[in-house]
Design a protein around this motif. Sequence first.
Motif, PDB file in Angstrom:
ATOM      1  N   TYR A 170       0.819  -1.211   0.000  1.00 24.23           N
ATOM      2  CA  TYR A 170       0.000   0.000   0.000  1.00 24.23           C
ATOM      3  C   TYR A 170       0.851   1.257   0.000  1.00 24.23           C
ATOM      4  O   TYR A 170       0.455   2.273  -0.565  1.00 24.23           O
ATOM      5  CB  TYR A 170      -0.952   0.012   1.201  1.00 24.23           C
ATOM      6  CG  TYR A 170      -2.002  -1.067   1.136  1.00 24.23           C
ATOM      7  CD1 TYR A 170      -2.977  -1.041   0.146  1.00 24.23           C
ATOM      8  CD2 TYR A 170      -2.014  -2.114   2.036  1.00 24.23           C
ATOM      9  CE1 TYR A 170      -3.941  -2.023   0.061  1.00 24.23           C
ATOM     10  CE2 TYR A 170      -2.972  -3.108   1.966  1.00 24.23           C
ATOM     11  CZ  TYR A 170      -3.932  -3.055   0.973  1.00 24.23           C
ATOM     12  OH  TYR A 170      -4.883  -4.033   0.903  1.00 24.23           O
ATOM     13  N   ALA A 171       2.013   1.197   0.614  1.00 20.13           N
ATOM     14  CA  ALA A 171       2.909   2.351   0.653  1.00 20.13           C
ATOM     15  C   ALA A 171       3.373   2.709  -0.754  1.00 20.13           C
ATOM     16  O   ALA A 171       3.443   3.888  -1.120  1.00 20.13           O
ATOM     17  CB  ALA A 171       4.098   2.081   1.561  1.00 20.13           C
ATOM     18  N   VAL A 172       3.658   1.707  -1.561  1.00 17.20           N
ATOM     19  CA  VAL A 172       4.097   1.933  -2.938  1.00 17.20           C
ATOM     20  C   VAL A 172       2.967   2.569  -3.752  1.00 17.20           C
ATOM     21  O   VAL A 172       3.188   3.502  -4.525  1.00 17.20           O
ATOM     22  CB  VAL A 172       4.549   0.601  -3.593  1.00 17.20           C
ATOM     23  CG1 VAL A 172       4.859   0.791  -5.066  1.00 17.20           C
ATOM     24  CG2 VAL A 172       5.752   0.038  -2.863  1.00 17.20           C
ATOM     25  N   GLU A 173       1.761   2.067  -3.551  1.00 11.18           N
ATOM     26  CA  GLU A 173       0.616   2.616  -4.260  1.00 11.18           C
ATOM     27  C   GLU A 173       0.336   4.062  -3.843  1.00 11.18           C
ATOM     28  O   GLU A 173       0.081   4.919  -4.687  1.00 11.18           O
ATOM     29  CB  GLU A 173      -0.624   1.765  -3.997  1.00 11.18           C
ATOM     30  CG  GLU A 173      -1.833   2.199  -4.792  1.00 11.18           C
ATOM     31  CD  GLU A 173      -3.031   1.286  -4.597  1.00 11.18           C
ATOM     32  OE1 GLU A 173      -4.116   1.677  -5.017  1.00 11.18           O
ATOM     33  OE2 GLU A 173      -2.869   0.209  -4.014  1.00 11.18           O
ATOM     34  N   ARG A 174       0.412   4.337  -2.558  1.00 14.52           N
ATOM     35  CA  ARG A 174       0.205   5.709  -2.076  1.00 14.52           C
ATOM     36  C   ARG A 174       1.260   6.648  -2.642  1.00 14.52           C
ATOM     37  O   ARG A 174       0.957   7.774  -3.045  1.00 14.52           O
ATOM     38  CB  ARG A 174       0.228   5.745  -0.539  1.00 14.52           C
ATOM     39  CG  ARG A 174      -1.079   5.329   0.095  1.00 14.52           C
ATOM     40  CD  ARG A 174      -1.122   5.701   1.561  1.00 14.52           C
ATOM     41  NE  ARG A 174      -0.004   5.168   2.335  1.00 14.52           N
ATOM     42  CZ  ARG A 174       0.031   3.960   2.912  1.00 14.52           C
ATOM     43  NH1 ARG A 174      -1.004   3.163   2.819  1.00 14.52           N
ATOM     44  NH2 ARG A 174       1.083   3.566   3.599  1.00 14.52           N
ATOM     45  N   GLU A 175       2.502   6.184  -2.695  1.00 25.56           N
ATOM     46  CA  GLU A 175       3.587   7.004  -3.232  1.00 25.56           C
ATOM     47  C   GLU A 175       3.367   7.286  -4.728  1.00 25.56           C
ATOM     48  O   GLU A 175       3.546   8.419  -5.185  1.00 25.56           O
ATOM     49  CB  GLU A 175       4.925   6.295  -3.030  1.00 25.56           C
ATOM     50  CG  GLU A 175       6.110   7.106  -3.503  1.00 25.56           C
ATOM     51  CD  GLU A 175       7.428   6.369  -3.300  1.00 25.56           C
ATOM     52  OE1 GLU A 175       8.405   6.801  -3.941  1.00 25.56           O
ATOM     53  OE2 GLU A 175       7.486   5.401  -2.530  1.00 25.56           O
ATOM     54  N   ALA A 176       2.956   6.262  -5.467  1.00 24.88           N
ATOM     55  CA  ALA A 176       2.697   6.439  -6.896  1.00 24.88           C
ATOM     56  C   ALA A 176       1.538   7.405  -7.125  1.00 24.88           C
ATOM     57  O   ALA A 176       1.607   8.265  -8.009  1.00 24.88           O
ATOM     58  CB  ALA A 176       2.403   5.091  -7.546  1.00 24.88           C
ATOM     59  N   ASN A 177       0.482   7.287  -6.326  1.00 25.14           N
ATOM     60  CA  ASN A 177      -0.660   8.198  -6.444  1.00 25.14           C
ATOM     61  C   ASN A 177      -0.266   9.632  -6.110  1.00 25.14           C
ATOM     62  O   ASN A 177      -0.739  10.574  -6.756  1.00 25.14           O
ATOM     63  CB  ASN A 177      -1.816   7.742  -5.564  1.00 25.14           C
ATOM     64  CG  ASN A 177      -2.526   6.532  -6.122  1.00 25.14           C
ATOM     65  OD1 ASN A 177      -2.494   6.292  -7.323  1.00 25.14           O
ATOM     66  ND2 ASN A 177      -3.148   5.760  -5.255  1.00 25.14           N
ATOM     67  N   ALA A 178       0.584   9.807  -5.121  1.00 20.97           N
ATOM     68  CA  ALA A 178       1.051  11.142  -4.751  1.00 20.97           C
ATOM     69  C   ALA A 178       1.869  11.764  -5.879  1.00 20.97           C
ATOM     70  O   ALA A 178       1.720  12.951  -6.195  1.00 20.97           O
ATOM     71  CB  ALA A 178       1.856  11.087  -3.464  1.00 20.97           C
ATOM     72  N   LYS A 179       2.717  10.954  -6.509  1.00 20.89           N
ATOM     73  CA  LYS A 179       3.518  11.446  -7.630  1.00 20.89           C
ATOM     74  C   LYS A 179       2.633  11.802  -8.826  1.00 20.89           C
ATOM     75  O   LYS A 179       2.857  12.804  -9.503  1.00 20.89           O
ATOM     76  CB  LYS A 179       4.552  10.407  -8.045  1.00 20.89           C
ATOM     77  CG  LYS A 179       5.695  10.265  -7.075  1.00 20.89           C
ATOM     78  CD  LYS A 179       6.692   9.232  -7.550  1.00 20.89           C
ATOM     79  CE  LYS A 179       7.840   9.076  -6.587  1.00 20.89           C
ATOM     80  NZ  LYS A 179       8.813   8.064  -7.037  1.00 20.89           N
ATOM     81  N   LEU A 180       1.623  10.972  -9.075  1.00 17.60           N
ATOM     82  CA  LEU A 180       0.689  11.239 -10.165  1.00 17.60           C
ATOM     83  C   LEU A 180      -0.041  12.554  -9.931  1.00 17.60           C
ATOM     84  O   LEU A 180      -0.129  13.402 -10.821  1.00 17.60           O
ATOM     85  CB  LEU A 180      -0.320  10.097 -10.301  1.00 17.60           C
ATOM     86  CG  LEU A 180      -1.436  10.304 -11.316  1.00 17.60           C
ATOM     87  CD1 LEU A 180      -0.881  10.366 -12.736  1.00 17.60           C
ATOM     88  CD2 LEU A 180      -2.467   9.197 -11.189  1.00 17.60           C
TER      89      LEU A 180
END
Length: 77
Positions: free
Chosen positions: A2-12
């Motif tokens: 989930y941390a990876v997904e949250r980080e990717a969403n934040a970058k997007l």
Amino acid sequence: MYAVEREANAKLEAALKKLDVYNKVFAPIEGVGPQTSARIIAGIVDVKRFPDRDKFVAFCGTSPTKDSKFRRRRRNE
């Protein structure tokens, strides 16, 4: 995971906030978030290639036909 997904969403979201088309067109629309906006922007690439709103809507497949039914492009779904 989930941390990876949250980080990717934040970058997007950070990348989208730098785009005028996102800030002026998509951000004000309730229910259209960063992921949906990004998919539309990536699919369209340059909205200026459409001469008017009707051509853009037709390309997106969201315009109703003459009998007020939306066109379905896949197996009559």
